[in-house]
Design a protein around this motif. Structure first.
Motif, short mmCIF file in Angstrom:
data_model
loop_
_atom_site.label_atom_id
_atom_site.label_comp_id
_atom_site.label_asym_id
_atom_site.label_seq_id
_atom_site.Cartn_x
_atom_site.Cartn_y
_atom_site.Cartn_z
N VAL A 11 0.93 -1.12 0.16
CA VAL A 11 0.11 0.10 -0.11
C VAL A 11 0.92 1.26 0.05
O VAL A 11 1.77 1.70 0.85
N GLY A 12 0.65 1.93 -1.17
CA GLY A 12 1.44 3.29 -1.00
C GLY A 12 1.01 4.16 -2.20
O GLY A 12 -0.19 3.99 -2.61
N PRO A 13 1.63 5.12 -2.64
CA PRO A 13 1.35 6.12 -3.70
C PRO A 13 0.49 5.42 -5.03
O PRO A 13 1.26 4.73 -5.51
N ALA A 14 -0.50 5.92 -5.24
CA ALA A 14 -1.11 5.42 -6.51
C ALA A 14 -1.85 4.26 -6.31
O ALA A 14 -2.81 3.97 -7.06
N ALA A 15 -1.69 3.56 -5.04
CA ALA A 15 -2.56 2.26 -4.91
C ALA A 15 -4.15 2.68 -4.48
O ALA A 15 -4.26 3.64 -3.79
N ARG A 16 -5.03 1.87 -5.14
CA ARG A 16 -6.21 2.19 -4.83
C ARG A 16 -6.87 1.28 -3.88
O ARG A 16 -6.63 -0.02 -4.43
N VAL A 17 -7.36 1.64 -2.91
CA VAL A 17 -7.74 0.62 -2.10
C VAL A 17 -9.02 0.86 -1.42
O VAL A 17 -9.47 2.06 -1.17
N ILE A 18 -9.78 -0.18 -0.84
CA ILE A 18 -11.14 -0.18 -0.32
C ILE A 18 -11.10 -0.96 0.89
O ILE A 18 -10.47 -2.21 1.04
N ASP A 19 -11.37 -0.40 2.14
CA ASP A 19 -11.61 -0.87 3.30
C ASP A 19 -12.91 -1.33 3.60
O ASP A 19 -13.63 -0.56 3.94
N VAL A 20 -13.49 -2.57 3.39
CA VAL A 20 -14.84 -3.06 3.44
C VAL A 20 -15.20 -3.38 4.82
O VAL A 20 -14.36 -4.22 5.45
N GLY A 21 -15.99 -2.69 5.37
CA GLY A 21 -16.50 -2.80 6.86
C GLY A 21 -15.59 -2.21 7.70
O GLY A 21 -14.83 -2.53 8.56
N CYS A 22 -15.13 -0.79 7.34
CA CYS A 22 -14.00 -0.12 7.96
C CYS A 22 -14.36 0.30 9.35
O CYS A 22 -13.13 0.65 9.91
N GLY A 23 -15.42 0.16 9.89
CA GLY A 23 -15.87 0.51 11.11
C GLY A 23 -15.27 2.02 11.63
O GLY A 23 -15.55 2.89 10.92
N ALA A 24 -14.41 1.94 12.74
CA ALA A 24 -13.98 3.38 13.11
C ALA A 24 -12.81 3.90 12.22
O ALA A 24 -12.21 5.11 12.61
N GLY A 25 -12.30 3.16 11.16
CA GLY A 25 -11.48 3.46 10.14
C GLY A 25 -9.91 3.34 10.32
O GLY A 25 -9.18 3.87 9.58
N ARG A 26 -9.56 2.67 11.17
CA ARG A 26 -8.21 2.41 11.72
C ARG A 26 -7.25 2.08 10.51
O ARG A 26 -6.14 2.60 10.33
N HIS A 27 -7.95 1.10 9.74
CA HIS A 27 -7.11 0.48 8.61
C HIS A 27 -7.18 1.71 7.45
O HIS A 27 -6.13 2.07 6.52
N SER A 28 -8.24 2.30 7.31
CA SER A 28 -8.57 3.46 6.32
C SER A 28 -7.38 4.70 6.42
O SER A 28 -6.80 5.12 5.46
N PHE A 29 -7.41 4.91 7.90
CA PHE A 29 -6.41 6.05 8.23
C PHE A 29 -4.68 5.63 7.66
O PHE A 29 -4.14 6.35 7.26
N GLU A 30 -4.55 4.20 7.95
CA GLU A 30 -3.18 3.78 7.73
C GLU A 30 -2.96 3.78 6.09
O GLU A 30 -1.73 4.33 5.83
N ALA A 31 -3.73 3.55 5.43
CA ALA A 31 -3.88 3.54 3.95
C ALA A 31 -3.57 4.98 3.31
O ALA A 31 -2.76 5.37 2.63
N TYR A 32 -4.48 5.82 4.03
CA TYR A 32 -4.31 7.30 3.67
C TYR A 32 -2.97 7.82 4.07
O TYR A 32 -2.26 8.70 3.35
N ARG A 33 -2.40 7.68 5.10
CA ARG A 33 -1.08 8.04 5.68
C ARG A 33 0.03 7.51 4.62
O ARG A 33 0.96 8.40 4.49
N ARG A 34 -0.29 6.60 4.09
CA ARG A 34 0.66 6.06 3.11
C ARG A 34 0.44 6.34 1.71
O ARG A 34 1.44 6.11 0.63
#
Length: 240
Positions: A11-34
Motif C-alpha cells: 500500500v503506497g502512492p497511487a494504490a487504490r484501496v477499499i476498506d470494506v467494513g471499515c468501522g472506526a477507520g483504523r485501516h483506512s487511516f493507515e492507507a491514507y497516511r501511506r
C-alpha cells in the motif's frame, strides 16, 4: 491498532484501496497516511461520519500526502457499488463473522480486486473466540453480533474457491484475548469492573508506548492465543 500488515500489501502512492467494513477507520487511516487513494466503506453512517471528520483532520494536519485521496461510502458488502477489478488492494478486517451470507461477501471482495492485486481478510481466531462464546452469550448473541466462529482452514477454502491464491497467514493481538475473556466472565457491558479497567489501561499504555516487554510478549503469544487471524491472497494476472 492494526490487524493487517500493510507492508505485505504494498500500500503506497497511487494504490487504490477499499476498506470494506471499515468501522472506526483504523485501516483506512493507515492507507491514507501511506498515500493511497482510499475508500472507507461501511453500512454504518454514524461511523462513516466520524471517519470523514478524521480524514479532514489528517489532511489539515499534513498527516497524509496532498496527492492522496480519501472518501467514505455507505453501502452493503453483499453488493459493492463498483465494477470488476477496480481496486489494487481490498481489506476486510473483522467483518465476515458478522455476515450470514459470508460467501456472497467474499465473492464481492474478490470481484472488485484487480488481477495482480492483494486481498487481506481478518477474523477472530477459533480458540479465543470459542472461549468468549462459552463464557458469555452477550458477547455474540446481539443485533449485528458474531454469527459464526471460523477455523482458518475453513475460511481459506472459502476464499481460494473464488480464484485467488493464498500467500500468507499470521496471528495478532494476543494480549487482547485475556481482556475479552475477562470481560465475558464479569459481563461484557460492565465497563466499570476494576479488573476490566486495569487491563484496559494496560492495553492503552501498550498501544501508545509500545514497550519492549509487551511487544515481545505479544509476538511470542500470538501463535498460541492471538485474538485475530489474518489471511493474505493475490488475484492471478496483472502486473503488481
Amino acid at each position: 491498532m492494526l490487524t493487517v500488515d500493510f507492508d505485505r500489501l504494498n500500500v503506497g502512492p497511487a494504490a487504490r484501496v477499499i476498506d470494506v467494513g471499515c468501522g472506526a477507520g483504523r485501516h483506512s487511516f493507515e492507507a491514507y497516511r501511506r498515500g493511497a487513494d482510499i475508500v472507507a466503506f461501511d453500512r454504518n453512517a454514524a461511523d462513516l461520519a466520524d471517519v470523514e471528520v478524521m480524514f479532514h483532520a489528517m489532511a489539515e494536519a499534513g498527516e497524509a500526502p496532498e496527492y492522496a485521496k480519501a472518501e467514505t461510502v455507505c453501502g452493503d458488502a453483499l453488493e459493492l457499488p463498483y465494477g470488476d477489478g477496480e481496486f489494487d488492494v481490498v481489506i476486510a478486517s473483522e467483518i465476515l463473522e458478522h455476515i450470514p451470507l459470508d460467501e456472497q461477501a467474499i465473492a464481492e471482495l474478490v470481484r472488485v480486486l484487480k488481477p495482480g492485486g492483494a486481498l487481506a481478510v481478518t477474523v477472530p481466531r477459533w480458540l479465543p473466540e470459542r472461549i468468549c462464546w462459552a463464557l458469555s452469550d452477550e458477547y455474540h448473541a446481539n443485533e449485528g453480533g458474531h454469527v459464526r466462529i471460523y477455523r482458518a482452514d475453513e475460511l481459506l477454502d472459502k476464499i481460494t474457491a473464488r480464484g485467488v491464491r493464498y500467500t500468507h497467514q499470521e496471528f495478532a493481538h494476543a494480549l487482547h484475548s485475556p481482556f475479552w475473556w475477562l470481560k465475558c466472565a464479569v459481563g461484557v457491558s460492565d465497563e466499570r469492573h476494576p479488573l476490566v479497567q486495569a487491563y484496559h489501561r494496560m492495553l492503552v499504555w501498550d498501544m501508545f508506548s509500545a514497550p519492549a516487554l509487551t511487544r515481545v510478549s505479544e509476538r511470542l503469544l500470538n501463535p498460541l492465543i492471538g485474538k485475530s487471524v489474518a489471511l493474505y491472497f493475490t488475484k492471478p494476472g496483472g502486473g503488481r
